[in-house]
Motif scaffolding. Structure first.
Motif, PDB file in Angstrom:
ATOM      1  N   LYS A 450       0.820  -1.206   0.000  1.00 29.56           N
ATOM      2  CA  LYS A 450       0.000   0.000   0.000  1.00 29.56           C
ATOM      3  C   LYS A 450       0.863   1.269   0.000  1.00 29.56           C
ATOM      4  N   GLU A 451       1.978   1.183   0.679  1.00 29.91           N
ATOM      5  CA  GLU A 451       2.880   2.352   0.705  1.00 29.91           C
ATOM      6  C   GLU A 451       3.381   2.670  -0.699  1.00 29.91           C
ATOM      7  N   TYR A 452       3.747   1.635  -1.437  1.00 28.82           N
ATOM      8  CA  TYR A 452       4.189   1.843  -2.828  1.00 28.82           C
ATOM      9  C   TYR A 452       3.023   2.331  -3.688  1.00 28.82           C
ATOM     10  N   ALA A 453       1.827   1.801  -3.437  1.00 31.20           N
ATOM     11  CA  ALA A 453       0.650   2.200  -4.207  1.00 31.20           C
ATOM     12  C   ALA A 453       0.388   3.702  -4.039  1.00 31.20           C
ATOM     13  N   PRO A 461      -2.990   9.242 -10.559  1.00 27.86           N
ATOM     14  CA  PRO A 461      -4.102   8.985  -9.633  1.00 27.86           C
ATOM     15  C   PRO A 461      -5.104   7.940 -10.123  1.00 27.86           C
ATOM     16  N   GLU A 462      -5.099   7.597 -11.389  1.00 27.92           N
ATOM     17  CA  GLU A 462      -6.069   6.640 -11.920  1.00 27.92           C
ATOM     18  C   GLU A 462      -5.444   5.285 -12.270  1.00 27.92           C
ATOM     19  N   TYR A 463      -4.263   5.038 -11.742  1.00 25.37           N
ATOM     20  CA  TYR A 463      -3.563   3.788 -12.070  1.00 25.37           C
ATOM     21  C   TYR A 463      -4.260   2.621 -11.354  1.00 25.37           C
ATOM     22  N   LYS A 464      -4.900   1.782 -12.140  1.00 23.18           N
ATOM     23  CA  LYS A 464      -5.783   0.741 -11.572  1.00 23.18           C
ATOM     24  C   LYS A 464      -5.081  -0.238 -10.634  1.00 23.18           C
ATOM     25  N   PRO A 465      -3.884  -0.783 -11.025  1.00 24.88           N
ATOM     26  CA  PRO A 465      -3.247  -1.735 -10.102  1.00 24.88           C
ATOM     27  C   PRO A 465      -2.993  -1.126  -8.720  1.00 24.88           C
TER      28      PRO A 465
END
Length: 473
Positions: A450-453, A461-465
């Motif tokens: 989650k930190e990397y996400a 901001p819209e990067y699905k993965p």
């Protein structure tokens, strides 16, 4: 006896004097003066006096006498008679000023020569030779100024076509672009045959291969079998992708013309033509001949030939030979750039894609090239680490060994806190974080993933993965 001797001498003197005595200021005097000058008599001044006296008001003859002296390389007397002609004409004799300009030009006094030619123009605004010679010497000082003088000629003599002459002047000044622009204004079949070669060269080296070919074809009508036109026609057809036509000129140039000394550039183009037509044996033979002739002064460079040979082998999937010549290319080129190293990595990558038995080995070699890039070009360290990571990841099925992790981490270290990232750097950073995010997920380190996400979403901001990881419970 003595009397007879003196009588005979007197008779000879009378006979000689009669043959060269000035007539009456006519054209015959010019021929007589030329004979005197060519005989180089010790009493030249004495023999010229009657001719000057008879013609002192005949500016045309006086300047002709001066021209005869000039052609005999006696510029001192040439200058004297040119000035006599100016006196006789009250400074209105354009040919006299032209002669004075020629004398200065011969002494490499371009400015002084131009000044005299300019005086000739003033004396006779329709004198073509004066304008042309002015432009010829003034091109060394100011090519554009030389061209403007020819524009003056056009204004005074509208019937004269000056564009090809301007093209010629610009070629002499080594301004091929301006030369091409002037030649292009004239239909090719109306260009003086003596200028067609210049038009062909200006066109070819400016990348106007269709015009170069047209000039060569027109030139060959006037000079069939001319090596220069045949050669450039071969080159131009190649550049226009007319490979069969290029081969026809190649055949003529190499096998039908006499006394042609072939250059490395000739053999290089021959190789390119053979290569395009699938004649590999003749292509390689011609490449080798080019390599045998090339030196430091050559227009074509050794490393260019080696790179082209590598490309030829790569095209035919002869990877080991392609690598051999590419390595020679790198060893020979004085200044090897990032793109050059990437070319080597590209060969290794293509090799890997086409030979499963050597896939891992070649991918690792390609990755090693990016290690070198990072070391040799520190400013490219992030890019090199990213490309190396991509290659290493291809050797690691399903990311089982996390082999690319160190390189992707390096990209994050270099770009993560950079304030002025480019679009390309943002892309590299995003996908490097993606790899690390997915690796954390595979390791069941959800907080780390989650930190990397979160970092990814600050970039996209819209990067699905990343959104999917963020939504994990």
């Amino acid at each position: 006896m003595k009397a007879i001797k003196y009588l005979m001498l007197g008779a000879l003197t009378i006979s000689f004097s009669t043959s060269v005595m000035a007539q009456d200021g006519t054209a015959a005097d010019i021929d007589a003066v030329k004979k005197i000058i060519s005989s180089k008599p010790a009493d030249l001044d004495k023999q010229m006096k009657p001719f000057y006296k008879e013609n002192k008001k005949n500016a045309a003859n006086l300047v002709a006498f001066g021209r005869a002296f000039f052609e005999a390389k006696d510029t001192a007397n040439a200058k004297v008679y040119a000035n006599y002609a100016l006196v006789a004409s009250k400074n209105k004799c354009a040919p006299a000023y032209i002669l004075l300009g020629d004398i200065e030009a011969l002494a490499d006094n371009g400015g002084a020569a131009a000044a005299q030619y300019d005086q000739a123009v003033y004396a006779d605004p329709k004198n073509y030779e004066a304008y042309y010679k002015y432009a010829l010497v003034y091109r060394k000082i100011d090519p554009q100024g030389a061209a403007r003088k020819l524009d003056e000629l056009k204004a005074n003599c509208p019937e004269i076509s000056i564009e090809a002459i301007k093209g010629h002047i610009f070629m002499l000044a080594d301004d091929r672009k301006s030369a091409y622009n002037e030649f292009k204004k004239v239909p090719v079949n109306q260009i003086d045959p003596d200028y067609l070669n210049e038009f062909a060269r200006a066109s070819y080296f400016g990348g106007h291969f269709d015009d170069a070919l047209a000039a060569c074809e027109e030139g060959l009508k006037h000079k069939p079998g001319n090596p220069a036109f045949t050669r450039l026609a071969m080159f131009s057809n190649y550049e226009l992708k007319n490979y069969d036509a290029a081969k026809a000129y190649l055949q003529k140039y190499f096998h039908e013309l006499d006394s042609v000394k072939f250059s490395e550039y000739d053999h290089y183009y021959a190789a390119l033509i053979h290569d395009k037509l699938g004649d590999k044996a003749n292509a390689l033979e011609s490449y080798q001949k080019a390599l045998d002739l090339v030196d430091e002064q050559s227009f074509i460079k050794r490393w260019t030939i080696l790179k082209t040979m590598s490309d030829s082998h790569l095209k035919d999937s002869e990877f080991d030979k392609a690598l051999h010549y590419y390595q020679e290319f790198l060893n020979t080129k004085p200044e090897v750039k990032v793109d050059d190293y990437e070319g080597l990595a590209g060969i290794y990558t293509t090799y890997a894609e086409n030979d499963e038995t050597k896939k891992i080995e070649m991918l690792n070699k390609a990755a090693d090239v990016y290690t070198q890039i990072g070391e040799k070009f520190p400013i490219q360290q992030a890019y090199a680490s990213y490309k190396r990571a991509e290659l290493i990841n291809k050797t690691d099925k399903d990311m089982a060994g996390r082999l690319a992790k160190p390189d992707y981490q390096k990209v994050v270290e270099l770009l993560g806190d950079k304030a002025d990232r480019t679009k390309g750097e943002n892309t590299m950073l995003k996908y490097s974080l993606h790899y690390l995010m997915f690796g954390s997920y595979l390791d069941k380190n959800i907080p780390g993933a989650k930190e990397y996400a979160e970092k990814i979403l600050t970039i996209d901001p819209e990067y699905k993965p990343a959104l999917e990881i963020q939504n994990l419970k």
